[in-house]
Every structure is written in C-alpha cells, then in structure tokens.
Enzyme design. Structure first.
Site, PDB file in Angstrom:
ATOM      1  CG  ASP A   1      30.952  -9.069  55.907  1.00 28.11           C
ATOM      2  OD1 ASP A   1      31.782  -8.620  55.113  1.00 28.11           O
ATOM      3  OD2 ASP A   1      31.133  -9.090  57.141  1.00 28.11           O
TER       4      ASP A   1
ATOM      5  CG  ASP B   1      36.616  -5.024  59.195  1.00 31.24           C
ATOM      6  OD1 ASP B   1      36.086  -4.876  58.075  1.00 31.24           O
ATOM      7  OD2 ASP B   1      36.308  -5.932  59.982  1.00 31.24           O
TER       8      ASP B   1
END
Ligand code: GLA
Length: 403
Positions: A149, A204
């Site tokens: 990430d 997301d």
C-alpha cells in the site's frame, strides 16, 4: 589473478540488485482469491483466516479457481529488537508460519499486506527501511502474495519504492505475487509492468452502484465510478501484468442484479477476481455469482485481453466486447439505469476491429452461436439481431461461440 577474481566477485555481488526482477509466470491470468479488507476492515485474526480457507474449499470456490486467501491491513504486531516484524500476538497467537501451513494444506495460497511508508493506512508498522527484512520474513513464513500500500509515504517516489520491494522479494527467493496498491496516483500502468503483477488503477471501491463516499481527504467509489475510471487503460494489461480495479464487493450489501453486473464487468475487464465478502455465511445468490464458471472463464481467458465499451446509449445501456483465445468473443450488455431497458443489436451491420489485440469480428460474414452465461442457455445466433430487455442495474452476459 587473485585480485582479479576478487574484483569479479565484488562486481557480481553489486550486480545482483541490478539484475533483480519480478518473479515471472506467477499471474499469467488475473489472480483469483479473497481479501479480508472490504468486509472485515481491521478485524482480522487467525480464526477468520482459517475459517475462510475452509469455506473456500467447502463452497467449491477453490475448485473454481480461487487460490489466494489474503490478509489485509492490521495483522501486525511490533518489530523485535532486531527489527523483524511479528504478527499481533492476540490476533495471531499461532504465528504466521502455522497459518500459512494451514492454508497451504487446504490446497490454497496465502497473501499478506504491507505499506511502502512508515505506517500502513491502518497505522501499523510499514516496511519503509525494512524492505529486505520484511521480504525475508514473508518468504520464511511461506507467503505467496503481497499487497503493498501507499499510505504515509511522504518524500518517497513510487517507482523507486515499489522497485525496492520487488528487488527485496526477489532476493528473498520465494515466488510472491506483488500487488502494487498506490491507487493509480502515479500512473502505475506506465511503469509497473516490470515491477508488479497487478496494480490498482483507482481509489478504494465501496458497495454501492454509482456513488462517491467522501471521507474528507479521500473518497471511495461505487461500481460504475470505478468502471468508468478504467477507460483507456486496457492497452497496458496482459498476462503477468494486470490493471486492478480493486477487490470485489459481491455479497456486501448491493442487490443481486448489481452484484451480478459487478462480477460480469470485472470479468470483462480481465480484473483480478478477489472476493471481499464473508465466505462463511454467504447467501446462495452470492455463491452462484462467484461460482459461475462460464463467467470466470471470460476473466481467466488465456489471451489476457481486457474488454472495452464498444457502444453506449443515452438510456444508459453499454455494449462491451472482449476477444477470447479460441476465437470466441465475450459480449456484455450493461444497463446502468435503474429501470429495465430494451436492447436491439443488429450484428449483421456491426464490424468489430480491435487494434490492440489485432482481433476482428465481421459479423456480416461469420455467424456465431450465442450463449447466455447467466441464464445458461443458447440464444440463437448472430445471424439475427439481438433483442432483449435488461433489468435495471444488471447485465446480459454472452459468449459468441465460433462455429
Ligand atoms: C488502503 C487500500 C485498501 C486497504 C486499506 C487498508 O485504503 O487501498 O484496499 O488495503 O488501505 O488500510
């Protein structure tokens, strides 16, 4: 002579990082599996992972091609005195090696999560400055997949940071699928092909059809929003290097029609199929969607070409095509609108020509048989126009079979 040999040795040693590369051949079709984040957020522990692995087998998902059981953020404990990362001892008391052994014993693979910055998005220890140690640790545990990430990365350049971790994984020696997750911020499609096996193209996902959920400094996006952000990216994807429009929300609260359309469009995109629901308690409808082998086959087709929107109408109907290895075509009729929409498509007057894959379909000259992949029945041939009504927020998913 001796000096020469020493020199050659030193050269070889320092040359290693230059030669480092990603592990080839690991994701020749888009990865399939499950990830904890969309449904469980930070609530992960070894019981959930074990039960999910069990459910993946019992539901038939493993046999349908789902392989990876991926633990997302918040599994971390603290680093030991030498800097090696440890799992949270309350949540993972048996340790990661034992958990990996359990998952492997079910005929599955296990994935883990870290972050290129000082801390993960959930505030756990990140890998910055510990890349080699973390890669070694994952290899020792038996990890097969790493999602990496991009939170808390101030001052880092994405290409360098992801390349550093790629090289660390390669040196650690265990083949690990490397999932680049910087949300498309640095155009990974331009540089990540030699770095990772898949790269997130957007922020997301969330479980709504067409919404933006504003979280202050970032937003999460509904299915259509994510779909629309894939425009123009198909030329960058192919076997071993995939666009990743994020993990799936099937079974997380949308209607069955919406879930079916979501799954179908991810297959048209040749997207990684990473389920994000609770596999232990999923409904028969969710299961039927995730387990439709004919739709999975569209996603997993070995040609590895991402589909595209061929036509869209003001009523919200889009017609998508995706060429397949054996000369067949996948065709999806997506109804973005909430109300049922008629579709009329006269094949005889259409000619598909895909410059990217160099495939074409001259429907005026070649007739294909039509198979409806959700109704699981034949729908005649392309010699006649297709006339159908697609329910709101749903899809007609077809395979045009070369005869
Ligand atoms: C980011 C990622 C998500 C998830 C969370 C975990 O938002 O994009 O997919 O991994 O972090 O904190």
């Amino acid at each position: 002579m001796r000096r020469l040999r020493l020199g050659a040795l030193a050269l070889a040693f320092f040359a290693i990082p230059l030669q480092a590369q990603k592990f080839e051949g690991l994701a020749l079709t888009p990865p399939m599996g499950w990830n904890s984040w969309n449904r469980f957020g930070c609530n992960v522990d070894e019981k959930l992972i074990r039960e999910t692995a069990d459910a993946m087998v019992a539901s038939g998902m493993r046999d349908a091609g789902y392989q990876y059981v991926n633990i997302d953020d918040c599994w971390h404990g603290t680093r030991d005195s030498l800097g090696f990362i440890r799992p949270d001892p309350q949540r993972f008391p048996s340790g990661m090696k034992a958990l990996a052994d359990y998952v492997h014993a079910q005929g599955l693979r296990i994935g883990i999560y870290s972050d290129a910055g000082d801390k993960t998005c959930g505030g756990r220890p990140g890998s910055r400055g510990y890349e080699s140690q973390d890669a070694l640790t994952y290899a020792r545990w038996g990890i097969d997949y790493l999602k990496y990430d991009w939170c808390n990365t101030q001052g880092l350049a994405a290409v360098g940071a992801y390349t550093t971790m790629r090289d660390a994984l390669h040196r650690a020696g265990r083949p690990i699928v490397f999932s680049v997750c910087e949300w498309g911020d640095n155009k990974p499609w331009d540089w990540a092909k030699p770095v990772g096996h898949l790269w997130r193209t957007t922020g997301d996902i969330t479980h709504c059809w067409d919404c933006e959920q504003d979280h202050g400094i970032w937003s999460s996006w509904g299915i259509l929003r994510i779909l629309d952000k894939q425009k123009g990216l198909r030329v960058h994807a192919g076997p071993g290097h995939w666009n990743d429009p994020d993990m799936m929300e099937v079974g997380n609260g949308m209607t069955v029609n919406e879930d079916r359309a979501h799954f179908s469009m991810w297959a048209m995109l040749a997207a990684p199929l990473i389920a994000g629901n609770d596999l232990r308690t999923m409904s028969a409808e969710s299961r039927a969607i995730l387990l439709n082998r004919e739709v999975i086959a569209i996603d997993q087709d070995s040609l590895g070409v991402q589909g595209w929107a061929y036509e869209s109408s003001p009523s919200g109907v889009e017609i998508w095509f995706k060429p397949l290895a054996n000369g067949d075509w996948a065709m999806a009729v997506l109804n973005r609108a909430a109300t049922p929409q008629p579709v009329h498509f006269d094949f005889a007057h259409e000619y598909l020509s895909d410059g990217h894959s160099k495939r074409e379909a001259k429907f005026g000259e070649i007739t294909y048989a039509i198979r409806d992949l959700w109704a699981r029945r034949e729908l005649g041939t392309t010699a006649r126009p297709l006339a159908a009504t697609v329910p709101g927020h749903d899809v007609l998913m077809l395979r045009l079979v070369k005869r």
